[in-house]
Design a protein around this motif. Structure first.
Motif: not given
Length: 678
Positions: A252-257
């Motif tokens: 999720l962090y990779a997607l948001f970033w």
């Protein structure tokens, strides 16, 4: 490290610190600040002592909060159910706080609101219980206690660390709802939202294993997982994807970033705002998952990583990882003993330390192969960091973990992103129902491939035994081996070899000292009256009464002990049986010149014998209602063994009979497991 050592000591000796530790801590803090300018080493020693005392105090205070003065008699208590009741196989479990005790006309409030696990029988009225209900119950509260079997799970300590003070069974008709508290804590609100998401999945047509796996992957709800699907993921080496933690938060962090980076590349002034938005989204996801400890620690870690991203070229480091652990242990020191906490941090630390070294071993030019090579190096590094803990807690090593991770990590990322998109389609019910079939197909394919991996030859190595000291020695060797690889000096190589020698020597001594010996053992497992007959080798037998015991409970409780002794799976004997050295006939076991008679029914009542049979151990379990005096004409009894399934009243009656007749006795409820060497 001093904080961790303090927590460990506080857990072992919670009542050791005297009441004056508060002023002593303040004086030590003043002393530390005073030494900063004049004596740096003394300042360092003071900081270490302060952190040690802080960890000791935080952990001991948490354990002391669970203390409660128990009574031997039943009483009336007022309780409030804190969480939604959980359906068990034979009962309904309610986690409740103790509000007050009623003694005649006096209400004695309980200021600590101790947490108790209450078990209600399955009945129509108990099914109506809900979180927030306030009840008057009549029961006897019991402190958490273990059964006393060797190498069994320390349930009493586990419950204390979770904040529980004890357990109780509330019989039918011994409780009454007197009110309802509609207020909810932050975590209770989070659990409500998680239940709403699971209900949405059900309404969209998800069911069975697909619903269970999707709920576990997205919101951390593992209540729907069946034993079969858990075993499949465990054997295949994919259990980590079912435990919502750093892997899922990382996706999720990779997607948001990725989405945010395209915006601040054009408008750089937006970067601080977008970073804060990423942190807010991560914490919103943690809220939807019920604020579980594994998700909270992962969100803290990635929040620090996002803040570090405000500075260019500032990736996650061991300092970020240590800061995350430090903050979490300050908030909740008992997380140190959580298996997920240990596995998460050991995996991330191993990836940070070993993965860069492994990745540069092969310079791959092809982009697709570089991605595969990156996954392989990450999997190997994480396996190095977590393998000792997995062996310690689960006694299993999945041999196909590389194949599993190459499949499951891309699939989990695809399922997670699809689930996020599925939830975004909530305003459009028709599109949401149509896309739900796609998500269900992805989960079904993932489960099918993992079931195929489970069936591969030698998919897992089971029955491995290791202890805490062996795990620590392995990490000691791992640290020195890494030091020897990065700094190739003779001293570092000798230190690594010495650590390896210590590990191998300890393991060899452990195998030798735990070698099985010919013996008979009585275990304290309710509903499982068995006699374990062991040889000097790996072969053994479990002789039991006519009725088949709860084998799954027996295996779950005793498999660590059998693994430590390096035994093969014991052969279960339920009827008449005869082999070299062992004979079972009419519920009488003859092994190594010893006779053990099972007594669980009325088969020997109203019978006589001209010559009483010599019985070394008369094993009485639930079902027998007679007296010992009735059997003296049939048997010459040397010792009576009382099973833990017997009620306290009946045990006392049998004990009184034994004392009057001059027969020695053993109570498994008091002594736990009993092993007699032959």
């Amino acid at each position: 490290m001093p904080l961790v050592v303090g927590i460990l000591c506080g857990d072992a000796f919670p009542h050791l610190f005297p009441a004056w530790n508060y002023p002593a801590g303040l004086l030590l803090l003043v002393f530390i600040l005073g030494c900063y300018r004049y004596c740096r080493w003394l300042y360092g020693v003071g900081v270490y002592l302060f952190l040690f005392g802080l960890g000791f105090h935080l952990m001991s205070r948490q354990l002391i909060q669970t203390d409660y003065s128990f009574s031997d008699k039943a009483a009336v208590y007022k309780i409030r159910i804190q969480e939604e009741p959980e359906m068990k196989e034979r009962s309904i479990l309610c986690r409740a706080s103790l509000l007050a005790e009623l003694r005649r006309d006096t209400v004695i409030p309980n200021s600590r609101n101790n947490l108790f696990l209450l078990y209600f029988p399955k009945e129509s009225t108990a099914d109506a219980l809900r979180r927030g209900d306030e009840l008057l119950i009549h029961t006897r509260l019991s402190s958490p206690a273990n059964n006393g079997n060797p190498d069994e799970f320390d349930y009493a300590r586990y419950l204390k660390r979770k904040g529980g003070s004890g357990t109780a069974y509330v019989a039918a008709g011994h409780w009454k709802v007197v009110g309802h508290d509609a207020s909810r804590s932050l975590r209770q609100r989070a659990l409500d939202y998680r239940e709403k998401i699971v209900s949405l999945y059900r309404n969209l047509g998800f069911g069975n294993d697909e619903l269970a796996v999707l709920s576990a992957l997205t919101v951390g709800d593992k209540d729907e997982l069946s034993d079969d699907i858990i075993e499949t993921y465990s054997v295949a080496g994919a259990s980590h994807v079912l435990a919502l933690s750093g892997l899922h938060i990382g996706f999720l962090y990779a997607l948001f970033w990725l989405v945010s980076s395209s915006l601040w590349m054009r408008w750089r002034r937006l970067k601080p705002v977008l970073v804060l938005l990423i942190i807010l989204l991560l914490w919103s996801f943690a809220f939807l998952t019920g604020l579980s400890s594994s998700v909270v620690r992962s969100v803290i870690m990635f929040s620090l990583l996002a803040l570090a991203g405000l500075q260019p070229e500032k990736p996650i480091t061991l300092n970020t990882l240590a800061a995350t652990a430090f903050l979490m242990l300050l908030c909740h020191p008992a997380w140190l003993f959580d298996v997920g906490f240990q596995l998460s941090f050991s995996a991330v630390a191993a990836i940070l330390i070993f993965q860069p070294k492994l990745y540069v071993l092969w310079k791959v030019k092809n982009r697709s192969l570089r991605y595969v090579w990156g996954l392989i190096t990450i999997s190997v590094a994480a396996q190095l960091g977590t393998a000792p803990l997995v062996l310690l807690y689960f006694s299993r090593f999945s041999t196909h973990f590389l194949l599993t991770n190459l499949w499951v990590i891309p699939m989990v990322s695809l399922i997670l992103y699809s689930a996020v998109f599925l939830l975004m389609l909530t305003p459009f019910p028709f599109l949401q129902h149509a896309f739900a079939s796609v998500v269900e197909a992805l989960v079904r394919v993932q489960n099918a491939v993992l079931q195929w991996i489970e069936q591969l030859p030698a998919a897992s190595v089971d029955g491995i035994w290791t202890d805490v000291w062996e795990v620590l020695l392995f990490y000691f060797f791992l640290v020195w081996a890494y030091n020897g690889i990065t700094r190739r000096t003779a001293r570092n190589v000798y230190a690594a070899l010495f650590a390896l020698l210590l590990l191998v020597s300890y393991h060899s001594v452990s195998i030798f000292s735990n070698a099985p010996h010919r013996s008979i053992t009585f275990y304290s497992v309710k509903g499982c009256p068995v006699v374990h007959c062991m040889t000097d080798g790996s072969r053994s037998w479990l002789a039991c009464a006519d009725s088949l015991p709860d084998i799954s409970r027996l295996q779950h409780t005793l498999s660590p002990h059998w693994n430590r002794l390096h035994l093969d799976t014991p052969q279960l004997i339920t009827g008449d049986y005869s082999t070299e050295g062992l004979s079972v006939r009419n519920q009488i076991v003859s092994y190594a010149d010893k006779r053990i008679c099972f007594l669980h029914d009325a088969r020997w009542q109203h019978k006589t014998s001209v010559r009483p049979m010599a019985i070394d151990y008369l094993y009485i379990s639930q079902g027998y209602k007679g007296r010992i005096a009735e059997l003296t004409s049939l048997f010459s009894i040397k010792r009576v063994v009382l099973d833990s399934s017997l009620s306290a009243y009946y045990q006392n009656r049998i004990i009184n009979d034994c004392i009057r007749l001059g027969i020695s006795y053993l109570s498994l409820s008091d002594k736990g497991s009993i092993r007699i060497l032959l």
